[in-house]
Design a protein around this motif. Structure first.
Motif, PDB file in Angstrom:
ATOM      1  N   PRO A  46     -29.124   0.123   2.635  1.00  0.00           N
ATOM      2  CA  PRO A  46     -28.552   1.342   2.040  1.00  0.00           C
ATOM      3  C   PRO A  46     -29.446   2.562   2.195  1.00  0.00           C
ATOM      4  CG  PRO A  46     -29.196  -0.234   0.337  1.00  0.00           C
ATOM      5  CD  PRO A  46     -29.265  -0.948   1.631  1.00  0.00           C
ATOM      6  N   VAL A  47     -30.761   2.353   2.269  1.00  0.00           N
ATOM      7  CA  VAL A  47     -31.674   3.475   2.460  1.00  0.00           C
ATOM      8  C   VAL A  47     -31.538   4.029   3.875  1.00  0.00           C
ATOM      9  CG1 VAL A  47     -34.095   4.189   2.483  1.00  0.00           C
ATOM     10  CG2 VAL A  47     -33.295   2.565   0.756  1.00  0.00           C
ATOM     11  N   ALA A  48     -31.368   3.139   4.843  1.00  0.00           N
ATOM     12  CA  ALA A  48     -31.296   3.553   6.249  1.00  0.00           C
ATOM     13  C   ALA A  48     -29.890   3.945   6.688  1.00  0.00           C
ATOM     14  CB  ALA A  48     -31.801   2.425   7.147  1.00  0.00           C
ATOM     15  N   LEU A  49     -28.881   3.742   5.844  1.00  0.00           N
ATOM     16  CA  LEU A  49     -27.490   3.910   6.264  1.00  0.00           C
ATOM     17  C   LEU A  49     -27.205   5.308   6.801  1.00  0.00           C
ATOM     18  CD1 LEU A  49     -24.602   2.904   6.517  1.00  0.00           C
ATOM     19  CD2 LEU A  49     -24.253   3.481   4.100  1.00  0.00           C
ATOM     20  N   ALA A  50     -27.632   6.340   6.102  1.00  0.00           N
ATOM     21  CA  ALA A  50     -27.348   7.704   6.553  1.00  0.00           C
ATOM     22  C   ALA A  50     -27.943   7.965   7.929  1.00  0.00           C
ATOM     23  CB  ALA A  50     -27.887   8.715   5.541  1.00  0.00           C
ATOM     24  N   ALA A  51     -29.159   7.484   8.155  1.00  0.00           N
ATOM     25  CA  ALA A  51     -29.802   7.669   9.454  1.00  0.00           C
ATOM     26  C   ALA A  51     -29.083   6.873  10.542  1.00  0.00           C
ATOM     27  CB  ALA A  51     -31.273   7.255   9.374  1.00  0.00           C
ATOM     28  N   ILE A  52     -28.589   5.682  10.193  1.00  0.00           N
ATOM     29  CA  ILE A  52     -27.863   4.857  11.161  1.00  0.00           C
ATOM     30  C   ILE A  52     -26.593   5.573  11.619  1.00  0.00           C
ATOM     31  CG2 ILE A  52     -26.561   2.703  11.449  1.00  0.00           C
ATOM     32  CD1 ILE A  52     -28.575   1.377   9.532  1.00  0.00           C
ATOM     33  N   THR A  53     -25.823   6.080  10.677  1.00  0.00           N
ATOM     34  CA  THR A  53     -24.567   6.755  11.041  1.00  0.00           C
ATOM     35  C   THR A  53     -24.805   8.055  11.803  1.00  0.00           C
ATOM     36  OG1 THR A  53     -24.515   7.831   8.867  1.00  0.00           O
ATOM     37  CG2 THR A  53     -23.356   5.737   9.076  1.00  0.00           C
ATOM     38  N   ALA A  54     -25.853   8.789  11.408  1.00  0.00           N
ATOM     39  CA  ALA A  54     -26.152  10.047  12.088  1.00  0.00           C
ATOM     40  C   ALA A  54     -26.585   9.808  13.529  1.00  0.00           C
ATOM     41  CB  ALA A  54     -27.243  10.806  11.327  1.00  0.00           C
ATOM     42  N   ASP A  55     -27.313   8.732  13.766  1.00  0.00           N
ATOM     43  CA  ASP A  55     -27.850   8.456  15.102  1.00  0.00           C
ATOM     44  C   ASP A  55     -26.813   7.835  16.027  1.00  0.00           C
ATOM     45  OD1 ASP A  55     -30.039   8.044  17.082  1.00  0.00           O
ATOM     46  OD2 ASP A  55     -29.689   5.926  16.629  1.00  0.00           O
ATOM     47  N   THR A  56     -25.979   6.961  15.476  1.00  0.00           N
ATOM     48  CA  THR A  56     -25.071   6.191  16.332  1.00  0.00           C
ATOM     49  C   THR A  56     -23.657   6.750  16.401  1.00  0.00           C
ATOM     50  OG1 THR A  56     -24.435   4.773  14.473  1.00  0.00           O
ATOM     51  CG2 THR A  56     -26.339   4.073  15.794  1.00  0.00           C
ATOM     52  N   GLY A  57     -23.259   7.499  15.391  1.00  0.00           N
ATOM     53  CA  GLY A  57     -21.890   7.968  15.333  1.00  0.00           C
ATOM     54  C   GLY A  57     -20.939   6.978  14.703  1.00  0.00           C
ATOM     55  N   TRP A  58     -21.436   5.781  14.340  1.00  0.00           N
ATOM     56  CA  TRP A  58     -20.593   4.826  13.629  1.00  0.00           C
ATOM     57  C   TRP A  58     -20.329   5.364  12.233  1.00  0.00           C
ATOM     58  CZ3 TRP A  58     -24.856   0.728  14.756  1.00  0.00           C
ATOM     59  CH2 TRP A  58     -24.899   0.460  16.130  1.00  0.00           C
ATOM     60  N   THR A  61     -18.432   3.392   6.787  1.00  0.00           N
ATOM     61  CA  THR A  61     -17.593   2.232   6.471  1.00  0.00           C
ATOM     62  C   THR A  61     -17.817   1.112   7.471  1.00  0.00           C
ATOM     63  OG1 THR A  61     -15.910   3.665   5.506  1.00  0.00           O
ATOM     64  CG2 THR A  61     -15.220   1.439   6.144  1.00  0.00           C
ATOM     65  N   ALA A  62     -17.891   1.471   8.754  1.00  0.00           N
ATOM     66  CA  ALA A  62     -18.094   0.447   9.786  1.00  0.00           C
ATOM     67  C   ALA A  62     -19.470  -0.190   9.669  1.00  0.00           C
ATOM     68  CB  ALA A  62     -17.917   1.066  11.168  1.00  0.00           C
ATOM     69  N   ALA A  63     -20.496   0.626   9.462  1.00  0.00           N
ATOM     70  CA  ALA A  63     -21.851   0.080   9.335  1.00  0.00           C
ATOM     71  C   ALA A  63     -21.964  -0.822   8.113  1.00  0.00           C
ATOM     72  CB  ALA A  63     -22.867   1.218   9.248  1.00  0.00           C
ATOM     73  N   THR A  64     -21.369  -0.398   7.008  1.00  0.00           N
ATOM     74  CA  THR A  64     -21.409  -1.202   5.793  1.00  0.00           C
ATOM     75  C   THR A  64     -20.609  -2.484   5.957  1.00  0.00           C
ATOM     76  OG1 THR A  64     -21.627   0.803   4.465  1.00  0.00           O
ATOM     77  CG2 THR A  64     -20.966  -1.197   3.303  1.00  0.00           C
ATOM     78  N   ALA A  65     -19.526  -2.419   6.737  1.00  0.00           N
ATOM     79  CA  ALA A  65     -18.734  -3.624   6.988  1.00  0.00           C
ATOM     80  C   ALA A  65     -19.566  -4.680   7.713  1.00  0.00           C
ATOM     81  CB  ALA A  65     -17.496  -3.276   7.806  1.00  0.00           C
ATOM     82  N   ALA A 111     -29.984  -2.794  18.350  1.00  0.00           N
ATOM     83  CA  ALA A 111     -28.574  -2.935  18.742  1.00  0.00           C
ATOM     84  C   ALA A 111     -28.075  -1.707  19.499  1.00  0.00           C
ATOM     85  CB  ALA A 111     -27.722  -3.167  17.508  1.00  0.00           C
ATOM     86  N   PRO A 112     -27.646  -1.881  20.767  1.00  0.00           N
ATOM     87  CA  PRO A 112     -27.175  -0.724  21.552  1.00  0.00           C
ATOM     88  C   PRO A 112     -25.728  -0.352  21.269  1.00  0.00           C
ATOM     89  CG  PRO A 112     -27.164  -2.696  22.903  1.00  0.00           C
ATOM     90  CD  PRO A 112     -27.728  -3.108  21.579  1.00  0.00           C
ATOM     91  N   THR A 113     -24.961  -1.306  20.750  1.00  0.00           N
ATOM     92  CA  THR A 113     -23.546  -1.066  20.480  1.00  0.00           C
ATOM     93  C   THR A 113     -23.220  -1.582  19.078  1.00  0.00           C
ATOM     94  OG1 THR A 113     -22.835  -3.221  21.329  1.00  0.00           O
ATOM     95  CG2 THR A 113     -22.996  -1.397  22.916  1.00  0.00           C
ATOM     96  N   GLY A 178     -37.719   6.850  12.600  1.00  0.00           N
ATOM     97  CA  GLY A 178     -36.291   6.670  12.818  1.00  0.00           C
ATOM     98  C   GLY A 178     -35.865   5.309  12.300  1.00  0.00           C
ATOM     99  N   TRP A 179     -34.551   5.097  12.170  1.00  0.00           N
ATOM    100  CA  TRP A 179     -34.099   3.840  11.564  1.00  0.00           C
ATOM    101  C   TRP A 179     -34.401   2.636  12.452  1.00  0.00           C
ATOM    102  CZ3 TRP A 179     -30.424   0.344  13.319  1.00  0.00           C
ATOM    103  CH2 TRP A 179     -29.625   0.744  14.400  1.00  0.00           C
ATOM    104  N   ARG A 180     -34.368   2.838  13.782  1.00  0.00           N
ATOM    105  CA  ARG A 180     -34.653   1.709  14.673  1.00  0.00           C
ATOM    106  C   ARG A 180     -36.120   1.293  14.567  1.00  0.00           C
ATOM    107  NH1 ARG A 180     -30.372   0.711  18.062  1.00  0.00           N
ATOM    108  NH2 ARG A 180     -28.854   2.395  18.368  1.00  0.00           N
ATOM    109  N   GLY A 181     -37.006   2.267  14.594  1.00  0.00           N
ATOM    110  CA  GLY A 181     -38.422   1.955  14.439  1.00  0.00           C
ATOM    111  C   GLY A 181     -38.710   1.347  13.085  1.00  0.00           C
ATOM    112  N   ALA A 182     -38.020   1.827  12.055  1.00  0.00           N
ATOM    113  CA  ALA A 182     -38.220   1.287  10.709  1.00  0.00           C
ATOM    114  C   ALA A 182     -37.864  -0.196  10.667  1.00  0.00           C
ATOM    115  CB  ALA A 182     -37.368   2.063   9.703  1.00  0.00           C
ATOM    116  N   TYR A 183     -36.752  -0.560  11.294  1.00  0.00           N
ATOM    117  CA  TYR A 183     -36.349  -1.971  11.273  1.00  0.00           C
ATOM    118  C   TYR A 183     -37.311  -2.849  12.076  1.00  0.00           C
ATOM    119  CZ  TYR A 183     -32.142  -2.374   8.482  1.00  0.00           C
ATOM    120  OH  TYR A 183     -31.273  -2.441   7.425  1.00  0.00           O
ATOM    121  N   LEU A 184     -37.885  -2.306  13.140  1.00  0.00           N
ATOM    122  CA  LEU A 184     -38.860  -3.089  13.892  1.00  0.00           C
ATOM    123  C   LEU A 184     -40.122  -3.335  13.073  1.00  0.00           C
ATOM    124  CD1 LEU A 184     -38.529  -1.498  17.457  1.00  0.00           C
ATOM    125  CD2 LEU A 184     -37.487  -3.598  16.572  1.00  0.00           C
TER     126      LEU A 184
END
Length: 423
Positions: A46-58, A61-65, A111-113, A178-184
């Motif tokens: 939930p902390v990274a969600l906003a960054a995930i959607t901003a970066d990927t365009g998902w 709702t889709a990311a949370t799903a 994840a690229p897609t 960034g969210w990707r680096g954070a997850y790594l």
């Protein structure tokens, strides 16, 4: 003198071996790994969600799903994991879960897609089944026996710090990398902490239990008789409905409060206080369990859940009353976590706790995964969050009645399980 020194040395070595294999050492290790596992696999998202959607365009709702799908997989995987815990012990199962969680977390970050993101969360869900509360509860219940409530309370109190520690850590990592680096980085934390701690601290003696041991080697249903009993089904259904109501209410409390005139800042603070209220509920559960019957505290806590949800939905002010009601909701939710953890052992013993709790926890975990989406959808359908809270409260009242009626059924337990639980 030399013989005496050798004897002392032998005693010291024996004591050291006992220490290395003690349940207390395992409890300390599980406190560390639960904070880390919950922090990385659950609270970071939930902390990274906003960054995930901003970066990927998902969409959010889709990311949370994808995240929720992982939790549903965790619920389903909990059934075989429970069997493996009874058969192989927590050291092997939880270490394997940690080993699986690390590449899953890396895959989330890389994840690229969206399809790859979803698949990574499905794998992470399988890992969650082996490293989060259900597995830890199974370990401590078997190791601590009659003293299990204190051990489980300690674990949940410490694990409650996961969001406190990892929410700001994740935020800082997202800001810097960034969210990707954070997850790594978080995957690295998971690897460095949980794999070695699970492997080196979960070493207390474990008696292997196999499902076949309770069927005399006969071929039959793989579902234990206890799970097919009316009391088991009623209790599981009642606590599933209760967990759904508590999580749906907790996770939609901010829009409810802002609709009542509280500022966004005060509503967010109230959500934090709701979380703190869980610690209070967990502290109260120990004394409550010592002074009540399993049926009494089950029905009582489910009834208190309905009251807390209904009260929060009905109150229109003042702010202090709304905040107090939110804290009460958190306290009941915290106590219900321990109620779920102890329900199986209180009625069917500890021998096959892993197997039985796998079946018992599966619908509860699935319900909590769906609760965030369902709570919002319910409010939209009814036209108000107050209406949603009222309907959730009514459902939990029905759960209390189900738990009470189900308690009249006699628990079904195998003779072998009952015998092995005797002192």
């Amino acid at each position: 003198m030399e013989a005496e020194q050798q004897a002392v040395g032998s005693t010291a070595a024996a004591d050291a071996g006992t220490s290395r294999r003690s349940p207390r050492r395992a409890l300390i290790g599980l406190c560390v790994t639960q904070v880390t596992s919950w922090g990385v696999l659950y609270y970071a998202f939930p902390v990274a969600l906003a960054a995930i959607t901003a970066d990927t365009g998902w969409s959010a709702t889709a990311a949370t799903a994808a995240f929720s799908a992982g939790l549903v997989v965790s619920a389903l995987a909990g059934i075989p994991v429970g069997r493996w815990l009874d058969r192989y012990g927590p050291r092997r199962v939880m270490t394997a879960g940690s080993v699986l969680a690390v590449p899953a977390t890396v895959a989330i970050g890389l994840a690229p897609t969206y399809g790859a993101f979803l698949a990574a969360w499905l794998v992470a869900g399988a890992a969650m089944a082996a490293v989060l509360y259900p597995a830890a509860f199974a370990a401590l219940t078997r190791w601590y026996g009659d003293r299990r409530v204190r051990a489980l309370t300690t674990l949940t109190l410490v694990a409650g710090l996961a969001s406190t520690l990892f929410a700001p850590l994740t935020h800082a990592l997202v800001e810097a990398l960034g969210w990707r680096g954070a997850y790594l980085v978080l995957a690295g934390v998971l690897a460095v902490v949980t794999i070695p701690v699970h492997a080196t601290t979960l070493t207390a003696p474990w008696t292997r239990v196999d499902h076949r041991d309770f069927s005399g080697g006969r071929q039959g249903s793989r579902v234990p008789a206890e799970v097919r009993s009316g009391q088991f089904l009623a209790l599981s259904a009642a606590l599933t409905v209760t967990a759904f109501g508590l999580y749906a209410a907790s996770l939609t409390v901010i829009p409810l409060l802002t609709g009542r005139g509280l500022s966004a800042s005060l509503a967010a603070t109230t959500l934090g206080l709701l979380g703190a209220g869980q610690l209070l509920g967990r502290l109260v559960y120990g004394p409550l369990s010592a002074r009540s019957t399993p049926t009494g505290r089950t029905v009582g806590l489910i009834g208190a859940s309905a009251l807390a949800i209904g009260l929060l939905g009905a109150l229109t002010g003042p702010p202090a009353a709304l905040i107090a009601a939110a804290i009460a909701l958190g306290a009941v939710r915290g106590a219900c976590t321990l109620l779920q953890a102890t329900a199986i052992a209180d009625r069917w013993g500890i021998t096959r706790y892993g197997t039985l709790s796998g079946y018992f926890a599966a619908p509860i975990t699935a319900a909590t995964a769906l609760a965030p989406w369902a709570g919002t959808a319910l409010a939209e359908a009814l036209g108000s969050y107050a209406g949603a809270f009222g309907l959730l409260a009514a459902g939990v009242v029905a759960a209390a009645v189900l738990a009470w009626r189900g308690s009249s059924r006699r628990p079904e337990a195998s003779t072998a399980a009952q015998a092995s639980d005797r002192p």
